[in-house]
Design a protein around this motif. Structure first.
Motif, PDB file in Angstrom:
ATOM      1  N   ARG A  96      28.365 -22.609  36.645  1.00 51.57           N
ATOM      2  CA  ARG A  96      28.802 -22.989  37.992  1.00 51.57           C
ATOM      3  C   ARG A  96      30.154 -23.689  37.969  1.00 51.57           C
ATOM      4  O   ARG A  96      30.907 -23.626  38.955  1.00 51.57           O
ATOM      5  CB  ARG A  96      27.754 -23.901  38.642  1.00 51.57           C
ATOM      6  N   ARG A  97      30.474 -24.357  36.882  1.00 50.66           N
ATOM      7  CA  ARG A  97      31.787 -25.017  36.787  1.00 50.66           C
ATOM      8  C   ARG A  97      32.914 -24.003  36.873  1.00 50.66           C
ATOM      9  O   ARG A  97      33.979 -24.275  37.442  1.00 50.66           O
ATOM     10  CB  ARG A  97      31.871 -25.805  35.478  1.00 50.66           C
ATOM     11  N   THR A  98      32.700 -22.825  36.316  1.00 48.48           N
ATOM     12  CA  THR A  98      33.730 -21.788  36.304  1.00 48.48           C
ATOM     13  C   THR A  98      33.581 -20.821  37.473  1.00 48.48           C
ATOM     14  O   THR A  98      34.579 -20.384  38.060  1.00 48.48           O
ATOM     15  CB  THR A  98      33.671 -20.998  34.985  1.00 48.48           C
ATOM     16  N   ALA A  99      32.334 -20.480  37.803  1.00 49.94           N
ATOM     17  CA  ALA A  99      32.080 -19.452  38.827  1.00 49.94           C
ATOM     18  C   ALA A  99      31.062 -19.974  39.844  1.00 49.94           C
ATOM     19  O   ALA A  99      29.910 -19.535  39.872  1.00 49.94           O
ATOM     20  CB  ALA A  99      31.573 -18.178  38.162  1.00 49.94           C
ATOM     21  N   PRO A 100      31.466 -20.921  40.684  1.00 52.47           N
ATOM     22  CA  PRO A 100      30.529 -21.571  41.604  1.00 52.47           C
ATOM     23  C   PRO A 100      29.919 -20.652  42.652  1.00 52.47           C
ATOM     24  O   PRO A 100      28.885 -20.989  43.238  1.00 52.47           O
ATOM     25  CB  PRO A 100      31.385 -22.669  42.262  1.00 52.47           C
ATOM     26  N   LEU A 130      30.021 -24.225  26.568  1.00 58.26           N
ATOM     27  CA  LEU A 130      30.106 -22.829  26.121  1.00 58.26           C
ATOM     28  C   LEU A 130      29.901 -21.879  27.297  1.00 58.26           C
ATOM     29  O   LEU A 130      30.628 -20.882  27.444  1.00 58.26           O
ATOM     30  CB  LEU A 130      29.055 -22.566  25.040  1.00 58.26           C
ATOM     31  N   ALA A 131      28.910 -22.173  28.146  1.00 55.43           N
ATOM     32  CA  ALA A 131      28.643 -21.308  29.298  1.00 55.43           C
ATOM     33  C   ALA A 131      29.842 -21.246  30.239  1.00 55.43           C
ATOM     34  O   ALA A 131      30.175 -20.181  30.777  1.00 55.43           O
ATOM     35  CB  ALA A 131      27.408 -21.807  30.040  1.00 55.43           C
ATOM     36  N   ALA A 132      30.495 -22.377  30.437  1.00 52.85           N
ATOM     37  CA  ALA A 132      31.693 -22.398  31.291  1.00 52.85           C
ATOM     38  C   ALA A 132      32.779 -21.512  30.706  1.00 52.85           C
ATOM     39  O   ALA A 132      33.480 -20.790  31.434  1.00 52.85           O
ATOM     40  CB  ALA A 132      32.201 -23.842  31.439  1.00 52.85           C
ATOM     41  N   ARG A 179      34.310 -17.396  32.117  1.00 55.12           N
ATOM     42  CA  ARG A 179      35.703 -16.980  32.378  1.00 55.12           C
ATOM     43  C   ARG A 179      35.906 -15.515  31.974  1.00 55.12           C
ATOM     44  O   ARG A 179      36.722 -14.818  32.566  1.00 55.12           O
ATOM     45  CB  ARG A 179      36.671 -17.867  31.572  1.00 55.12           C
ATOM     46  N   THR A 180      35.131 -15.074  30.995  1.00 54.90           N
ATOM     47  CA  THR A 180      35.249 -13.681  30.527  1.00 54.90           C
ATOM     48  C   THR A 180      34.393 -12.736  31.340  1.00 54.90           C
ATOM     49  O   THR A 180      34.810 -11.603  31.661  1.00 54.90           O
ATOM     50  CB  THR A 180      34.847 -13.590  29.035  1.00 54.90           C
ATOM     51  N   TRP A 181      33.195 -13.187  31.705  1.00 58.39           N
ATOM     52  CA  TRP A 181      32.206 -12.262  32.246  1.00 58.39           C
ATOM     53  C   TRP A 181      32.000 -12.316  33.747  1.00 58.39           C
ATOM     54  O   TRP A 181      31.497 -11.361  34.339  1.00 58.39           O
ATOM     55  CB  TRP A 181      30.867 -12.471  31.549  1.00 58.39           C
ATOM     56  N   SER A 182      32.368 -13.403  34.390  1.00 59.75           N
ATOM     57  CA  SER A 182      32.217 -13.468  35.860  1.00 59.75           C
ATOM     58  C   SER A 182      33.355 -12.711  36.512  1.00 59.75           C
ATOM     59  O   SER A 182      34.484 -12.713  36.025  1.00 59.75           O
ATOM     60  CB  SER A 182      32.200 -14.916  36.337  1.00 59.75           C
ATOM     61  N   ARG A 183      33.033 -12.083  37.612  1.00 61.48           N
ATOM     62  CA  ARG A 183      34.093 -11.340  38.301  1.00 61.48           C
ATOM     63  C   ARG A 183      34.057 -11.598  39.811  1.00 61.48           C
ATOM     64  O   ARG A 183      33.106 -12.104  40.334  1.00 61.48           O
ATOM     65  CB  ARG A 183      33.938  -9.826  38.043  1.00 61.48           C
TER      66      ARG A 183
END
Length: 368
Positions: free
Chosen positions: A28-32, A358-360, A364-368
């Motif tokens: 959620r930090r990267t892809a809320p 690590l999840a954050a 960055r690579t896998w969320s779109r």
């Protein structure tokens, strides 16, 4: 984007529930704006009851049982109603788990499964018509003798003393134990298909993991052979008889049927439907290694993701699987907590924090 988060426990640091929450927090930090579906899992070993209770609800019955070294330990029986059948779920690791035994006291010749029999007896007393026993993570190598002693098998004094004592047996009586569970459907949930005896048996394959020396492995296999000759030699060759130090054998002697532990959990939590709706599937465990390739949570989740043509990504404490093996089991990529923690010691010291980081990063690579 819909992300299914379905990890196993990170042994020794995080439960499956804690791991799922840490991954979700980091993501959620990267892809809320991503839609996260948390589905913590277990394969029959530690965490089996916790995961099923979260998925199925039901009533938890607290009981105090005999631990692997003979001391009292807390346990729970999960009671549910499924299709009109009163069903109980029991986790053998609560009564005989390796984590209950300090490293300097680990001796699979002395540890007992007596407490597992007490958990089963508690489930019977609660009116369960079906009892599912999750097998895995045991500190024992007694062929289920302790379990049977708790249900009435004789001679109870020797059957409950651990695997080494089985070498002294001259007779066995299982009549009372079988009567105690008469009319109850017993299910052994385990992905281990090893027989009880021999090179692929409980003593040779799992004994060293529980503290057995090379000499003790041979002694324990001989003791289990004596036990099987008196109880039922043919059943000792059955798939899964060697699960959890032979607990599988003890349950098979009571008429249990064996089912895959991970499949039991996947169906219980409705994971097939949830995977079908996801765009990405995340799973993980403490160590992604050769054992992950067979009958573990990660392999089960990867196979399920592949069935629905969904990419599967692993987040693990350590990654010891090469890309070829990874690809063969349906995993697109794997990432290690040690990559962000800097060392295994630091990863173990603050596991949730580093798994979240690590999840954050992975998002960055896998969320779109």
């Amino acid at each position: 984007m819909r992300v299914l988060i379905a990890p196993d426990k990170f042994a020794g640091t995080l439960t499956a529930v804690q791991a799922a929450e840490a991954i979700a927090a980091g993501w959620r930090r990267t892809a809320p704006h991503d839609d996260l579906d948390l589905a913590p899992l277990a394969d029959g070993g530690p965490g089996f009851v916790e995961v099923l209770h979260q998925a199925l609800g039901g009533e938890l019955i607290s009981v105090t049982v005999t631990g692997p070294l003979g001391e009292p330990v807390p346990g729970v029986v999960l009671l549910t109603e499924e299709d009109g059948v009163r069903t109980a779920y029991v986790e053998s690791a609560q009564a005989c788990g390796l984590e209950l035994v300090p490293e300097d006291r680990r001796d699979p010749g002395a540890t007992t499964t007596y407490g597992v029999g007490e958990l089963i007896a508690a489930a019977v007393d609660q009116g369960a018509a079906r009892i599912v026993v999750g097998l895995g993570g045991s500190a024992t190598n007694d062929g289920g003798a302790g379990l049977l002693a708790a249900l009435g098998a004789e001679p109870a004094d020797r059957l409950r003393r651990g695997g080494a004592a089985l070498a002294t047996l001259d007779q066995v009586d299982l009549v009372a134990a079988r009567a105690r569970v008469a009319g109850v459907e017993l299910v052994a949930a385990s992905d281990v298909d090893n027989p009880l005896l021999g090179l692929r048996g409980a003593s040779n394959v799992f004994g060293p993991q529980k503290g057995a020396t090379a000499e003790q492995v041979h002694q324990l296999d001989a003791a289990l052979t004596r036990w099987a000759e008196l109880a039922d030699r043919k059943t000792a060759d059955a798939k899964g008889a060697g699960a959890a130090g032979g607990l599988g054998y003890g349950l098979l002697l009571l008429g249990a049927r064996r089912v895959p532990g991970i499949e039991t959990v996947l169906q219980a939590v409705g994971l097939p439907d949830r995977a079908a709706r996801a765009d990405l599937v995340l799973t993980g465990e403490g160590s992604f290694d050769f054992q992950s390739l067979r009958g573990k949570v990660v392999s089960g989740v990867a196979a399920l993701a592949g069935r629905y043509a969904k990419p599967c990504v692993v987040l693990a404490g350590q990654v010891k699987v090469g890309r070829r093996e990874m690809g063969a089991m349906g995993v697109e990529s794997a990432y290690a907590v040690t990559e962000v923690a800097g060392s295994r010691q630091e990863a173990m010291a603050r596991p949730a924090e580093h798994l979240e980081r690590l999840a954050a990063r992975v998002a960055r690579t896998w969320s779109r």
